[in-house]
Design a protein around this motif. Structure first.
Motif, short mmCIF file in Angstrom:
data_model
loop_
_atom_site.label_atom_id
_atom_site.label_comp_id
_atom_site.label_asym_id
_atom_site.label_seq_id
_atom_site.Cartn_x
_atom_site.Cartn_y
_atom_site.Cartn_z
N THR A 58 3.22 -28.83 22.72
CA THR A 58 2.49 -29.39 23.85
C THR A 58 2.86 -30.86 23.95
OG1 THR A 58 0.64 -30.09 22.47
CG2 THR A 58 0.51 -27.86 23.39
N GLU A 59 2.46 -31.46 25.05
CA GLU A 59 2.79 -32.87 25.27
C GLU A 59 2.18 -33.75 24.17
OE1 GLU A 59 2.28 -35.58 29.14
OE2 GLU A 59 2.75 -33.47 29.54
N VAL A 60 0.95 -33.42 23.79
CA VAL A 60 0.27 -34.19 22.75
C VAL A 60 0.98 -34.02 21.40
CG1 VAL A 60 -1.90 -34.40 21.43
CG2 VAL A 60 -1.95 -34.04 23.91
N GLU A 61 1.32 -32.77 21.09
CA GLU A 61 2.02 -32.50 19.83
C GLU A 61 3.37 -33.21 19.80
OE1 GLU A 61 0.43 -28.00 18.65
OE2 GLU A 61 2.12 -28.21 20.02
N ARG A 64 3.11 -36.93 19.12
CA ARG A 64 2.83 -37.19 17.70
C ARG A 64 4.09 -36.95 16.86
NH1 ARG A 64 -0.38 -39.10 13.99
NH2 ARG A 64 -0.65 -37.86 12.11
N LEU A 65 4.80 -35.89 17.17
CA LEU A 65 6.02 -35.58 16.42
C LEU A 65 7.08 -36.67 16.64
CD1 LEU A 65 7.52 -32.46 15.28
CD2 LEU A 65 9.04 -33.68 16.81
N ASP A 66 7.21 -37.13 17.88
CA ASP A 66 8.18 -38.21 18.17
C ASP A 66 7.86 -39.44 17.32
OD1 ASP A 66 9.35 -36.57 20.02
OD2 ASP A 66 8.68 -37.69 21.78
N GLY A 67 6.57 -39.80 17.27
CA GLY A 67 6.16 -40.98 16.50
C GLY A 67 6.43 -40.81 15.01
#
Ligand SMILES: [Zn+2]
Length: 293
Positions: A58-61, A64-67
């Motif tokens: 999802t966009e939220v996931e 977080r993964l990108d960060g």
């Protein structure tokens, strides 16, 4: 290995307290910046090519993964071995798969891991040997890797790529090794990561013990199992292979090992089964319909 010695020395050298505080402030600031910075175009391209799960988040996931990916790339010591040239692609492909384990965990940056060593092919390590200092060598060839309590993870690049590109075969060397890193943050290699409460330890122990012995029984009887039989080696290996299944075959795991799936969903604070359904995986036929207890 020379690396192990180097890492040991880093661990042994205790900086003064004020230095620690400055470092931790700098680290927090850098982590915040990593979270705020969007992933660069080329890095995103690496992930779209090499990490099939990435598209399913999802966009939220994904944010977080990108960060987390950027933090892991920035903080770990990345080393190419035996002629492997360390590139952004190698770092990002490994870091993102490790980060997936942590997107639902609070403040989990794999701090116990200082270095990631990457080989151009599998290297020879034929047995599981628990050595002094907590180093565990893996023996199974498709997943050659190594996790050590002195802070290094060793991976082979072809296995990393295959793990990332094939999202649903139940096998992922990065999840496996970084699961060991989570395990180590508990009480050593015992198959139990750091949990939030005494109750959780109790439940963890009950479910994991039952499932571990179930895998041993089924393997001894020669049954095909969803969980990799390599998990029978020890509780630590069981946790690592169960983590691979949780992220790679969640629908089957939910069906065949509902308690284990639930335990992992609560621990990792994410639901890969939901993700697979979104990605169009429907009613997979469970491999093992027999009812061995
Ligand atoms: Zn292992």
């Amino acid at each position: 290995m020379g690396m192990a010695l180097k890492v040991r020395l880093e661990v042994a050298a205790k900086p003064a307290i004020e230095v620690c505080m400055v470092l931790s402030w700098l680290r927090r600031r850098r982590r915040r910046r990593c979270f705020e910075r969007p992933l660069s175009g080329p890095w995103r391209t690496f992930l779209l090519a090499n990490f099939a799960h990435y598209k399913w988040l999802t966009e939220v996931e994904r944010a977080r993964l990108d960060g987390l990916t950027q933090i892991l790339v920035a903080e770990k010591n990345w080393e190419g071995c035996n002629g492997l040239v360390m590139t952004d692609e190698v770092k990002v492909t490994i870091a993102a798969q490790a980060a997936l384990l942590a997107i639902g965990l609070h403040e989990e940056y794999f701090d116990s891991i200082l270095s990631v060593l990457v080989y151009p092919s599998g290297y020879v390590a034929r047995e599981t040997v628990q050595q002094p200092g907590g180093v565990v060598l893996e023996r199974e060839s498709p997943r050659l890797g190594e996790a050590s309590s002195v802070g290094a993870i060793v991976l082979s690049w072809p296995d990393v790529l295959e793990s990332g590109r094939i999202p649903d075969d139940g096998s992922n060397v990065v999840y496996h090794e970084f699961a060991h890193a989570l395990d180590l943050q508990g009480h050593g290699f015992d198959g139990a990561p750091l949990l939030e409460s005494r109750d959780q330890y109790q439940t963890w122990s009950e479910v994991m013990t039952a499932e571990y012995h179930r895998l041993i029984r089924r393997t001894r009887r020669g049954f095909d199992t969803l969980l990799d039989p390599y998990g029978t080696v020890s509780e630590a290996e069981f946790f690592a292979v169960a983590t691979e299944s949780f992220f790679e075959q969640p629908l089957d795991m939910q069906q065949e090992h509902p308690q284990l799936f639930e335990l992992f969903r609560n621990f990792f604070h994410q639901d890969p089964a939901e993700r697979f359904r979104r990605a169009g995986y429907g009613t997979q036929s469970a491999k093992n319909q027999d009812t061995i207890p």
